[in-house]
Every structure is written in structure tokens, then in C-alpha cells.
Design an enzyme around this catalytic site. Sequence first.
Site, PDB file in Angstrom:
ATOM      1  N   HIS A 410       0.819  -1.216   0.000  1.00  0.00           N
ATOM      2  CA  HIS A 410       0.000   0.000   0.000  1.00  0.00           C
ATOM      3  C   HIS A 410       0.853   1.266   0.000  1.00  0.00           C
ATOM      4  O   HIS A 410       0.348   2.365  -0.242  1.00  0.00           O
ATOM      5  CB  HIS A 410      -0.918  -0.003   1.234  1.00  0.00           C
ATOM      6  CG  HIS A 410      -2.248   0.620   0.978  1.00  0.00           C
ATOM      7  ND1 HIS A 410      -2.490   1.515  -0.033  1.00  0.00           N
ATOM      8  CD2 HIS A 410      -3.443   0.486   1.614  1.00  0.00           C
ATOM      9  CE1 HIS A 410      -3.747   1.910  -0.005  1.00  0.00           C
ATOM     10  NE2 HIS A 410      -4.354   1.294   0.986  1.00  0.00           N
ATOM     11  N   ASP A 414      -2.265   2.278  -4.521  1.00  0.00           N
ATOM     12  CA  ASP A 414      -3.511   2.679  -3.868  1.00  0.00           C
ATOM     13  C   ASP A 414      -4.573   1.613  -4.094  1.00  0.00           C
ATOM     14  O   ASP A 414      -4.468   0.778  -4.995  1.00  0.00           O
ATOM     15  CB  ASP A 414      -4.002   4.015  -4.423  1.00  0.00           C
ATOM     16  CG  ASP A 414      -3.079   5.171  -4.053  1.00  0.00           C
ATOM     17  OD1 ASP A 414      -2.456   5.092  -2.976  1.00  0.00           O
ATOM     18  OD2 ASP A 414      -2.971   6.121  -4.847  1.00  0.00           O
TER      19      ASP A 414
END
Length: 439
Positions: A410, A414
Amino acid sequence: MAAAVESTEEEVVVPEVGESISEVVIGQWHKQEGDSVGRDEEIVELESEKATFEAPAPVAGVLRRILKQSGDTAQVGEVIALIERVPGGGGSAAPAASTPPAKSAPAKPPKAERAPAPKQPEPKQTGGAEPAVMPAAARLLAENDLDAGQVEATGPGGRLLKEDVLRHIAAPQRSTPPAPQKSAPPAPASKPAPAVTVRHTPVQNADAREERRPMTPLRRRIAARLVEAQKTAALLTTFNEADMSAIKQLRKEHGDAFEKRHGVRLGFMGFFVKAAVEALKSCPELNARIDGDELVYQNFYDIGIAIGIEGGLVVPVLRDADRLSFADIERSIEDFAGRARKGQLKVDEMMGGTFTISNGGIYGSLLSTPIVNPPQSGVLGMHTIQERPIALNGQVVIRPMMYLALTYDHRIVDGKGAVTFLKQIKQAIEEPARMLIEV
């Protein structure tokens, strides 16, 4: 008068086999002390955290001293043996003994030699051909006075493992009936014991209830990489599912012709590699990595294919997968799988990689969360195909469905990009023609 030239000792050191490998475990020695060796002749097996390979003799001569026995750990560059190099030996095998100095040479005091290291016990030879014996298994055979030919070998390539010897040793214990339990003296009549039925489970040797085994270099590497991924990356997994009907129909219609023409089966992995490459082109952050404070976007597609072997998991890499045909992909994967089970993969074949695909479905896994292989930013998990009812055009139908999982870093990717990537994989699998016309 010129002095005679004395023979010298050449060091056998652990070679460098990869930038991330610092130590190896000494496997089987193919030569013993006093044996003649030729230049570049493979004399010992070395087990690293990624692969097993052979170490060659640097010169021709006589193996005088083995400094590291089978099962010992050695660092890269460490000396593990000494070879006595005979003058004039050239590149061919040397005689069993060194050439004595000329009579006219001045006498020199004998050189004090260290006592040779104890040799690793070897299993006794039997009449038939014996399997290749791993170091731990050889020690157990010697300790229990067993022949390798007496034990069934189940390791890759017919190797005899420590587990095979332990199973053979434990077999007679299982067949021996437990000793009868002595009856307890009757309780006094004034205090009758309560009517309680106690079942006595015979306990075998306490040592058999627990066993300690040293972690193999491969297992240690897997553990370190998994912990590294959990500590350094912000991992998150998103899921989807794909209807495998179209691919199954393609394989049914064209599988025989494909195999006849290319000499390899048309599997599912080729479709997923092609789908992943196209999805990575649309979502380049999943083909990127972090280097310090920079994001490195890689404009090539080296896809790692996770392959399970007896000792753990290896990930050979399909280089430039975007340039490979279906036949090239299937042939490469078949070759990787065959050599991985025999321990013949090369270290450089498992280095690098920009994205990984793991197929837990071959073991029956319905759903899982794969872990990213650092420094990559994503891994695609395939799972078993299961017929399930789904809603399609207002109807409930039964279709062969596969759950898909994408674990991603992450820090780089995204949620929107990850979901978009997995959706494109789903669309490509459900409509394979999309991959041919690149839409």
C-alpha cells in the site's frame, strides 16, 4: 645446484553464488581425503538458501584435507578443503601420491601436519544400487548400523532423507505390542474405590514424541523473506473471482492440437501470465519498487512463478514475459518445475522478478492471502476451480469459478489501482480474446 620444486596446497573455497547469499551448508563430498581430483572436477555439493550446486576443484591434484564435513555451515569465501597441487600435473587428474623431491635437494625438516578431520561415516554398500544419501540421513544410518539400500528413499531424484531413516527405525517400534500394564492392588474393603474407568494409552519412547531438525538454508531464507515483507511493507489484499468457462472451453477445443504442435500441454498459467502482463501495463505501480526515497517504475515484465518443492517454495522468473508466446510460457514453466524438484535450478534463474504469480489451487486452496516477495509491490494468488451457483443475466447458473487474490504494497499502490488491476485480470480470463486484440 637448483633445489627441487615442492608441491603446494591449493585452497578450496565456497564460491560466490549470488549477491544475497552469504553462507551454505556442506552437502555430500564426492571425493575423500587422498583421492585424486582433476581441475574443475565437481568434488562437493553445496546447499544454499536458494539452490543446490556443485563446487569444482580449482586445480588438479590430491585432496589432502577436508576442513568442513557434510552438514557443516560455511561462509562464502571460507576454505573448506585443501588440495595438494603436484608440479607438472597440468589440468588432468593427478596421481594418488605426490612426487618426491630429487635426491640432490637439501634435506628439510618434515612439516608438522595437523591431524586430519574425521571422515563422515558412509553407509555400507549392498549388492544393489543405492540412492543418493543426504548428510543427515548418512549420520543416522551410521549410528544405527543400517545400509542405505534397506531404507525406502522418498526424496526428490530418489534421494534418501533423514525422515526416511527415522521412519524405517520407528517401524519396528510400532509393530511391537506394548508391555502389559500391572494391575493395582485392591483397595481396602472399608474404603471402596469409586467406579471409574481409566484408559491407559501406551506411551512410546519419549524421544519419538518430539524431534528437532535444523532449518534448511531454503527454509531459513523463506522465513526471513516473509518476516521482511511483513515488517517493511504495508500489505493489503483485495479479492475477486473469475468464471473459468471460456478458458476451459478453449483448452477443450484446442488443447490436443496445441500439445501436438508444441510438445507441451496448454495449461491455465499461460493465460494468467498473459493477463498479468496486460494488467501491469495499465497499472505500472504494481510493476514498481521502492529504492530509498524513490519509486522505480520497471518497463519490463519479469514474472516470478511460485513452485512448491519438498523443502519449501522457489520462484524462478520468466524473463521478458511480454515477449513470450503461450507455448514459450508453458515450456518454461514445465522446465522450471521439473528442475526445481530435482534441485537443479540455477541461482540467477530465481533472482530479480518484477511481479509474482502463485497458484495455491493445485493444492486445493479455495482462498488465501499471498505475501509479496520484496522488493516487488504485488503478488497474484490463483486458487482451486470450484463449480458454484452464480447470478448471470437474471438466472442462477452453475459455473466453474476461481477466487483471485491480489496482495499489494500500500506504500506504492492505492486501493483503486489494486482493484482496477484485479478487475482487468478477471476480464481477460473471462474473455480471452481481449488478450489477443489488446483491449
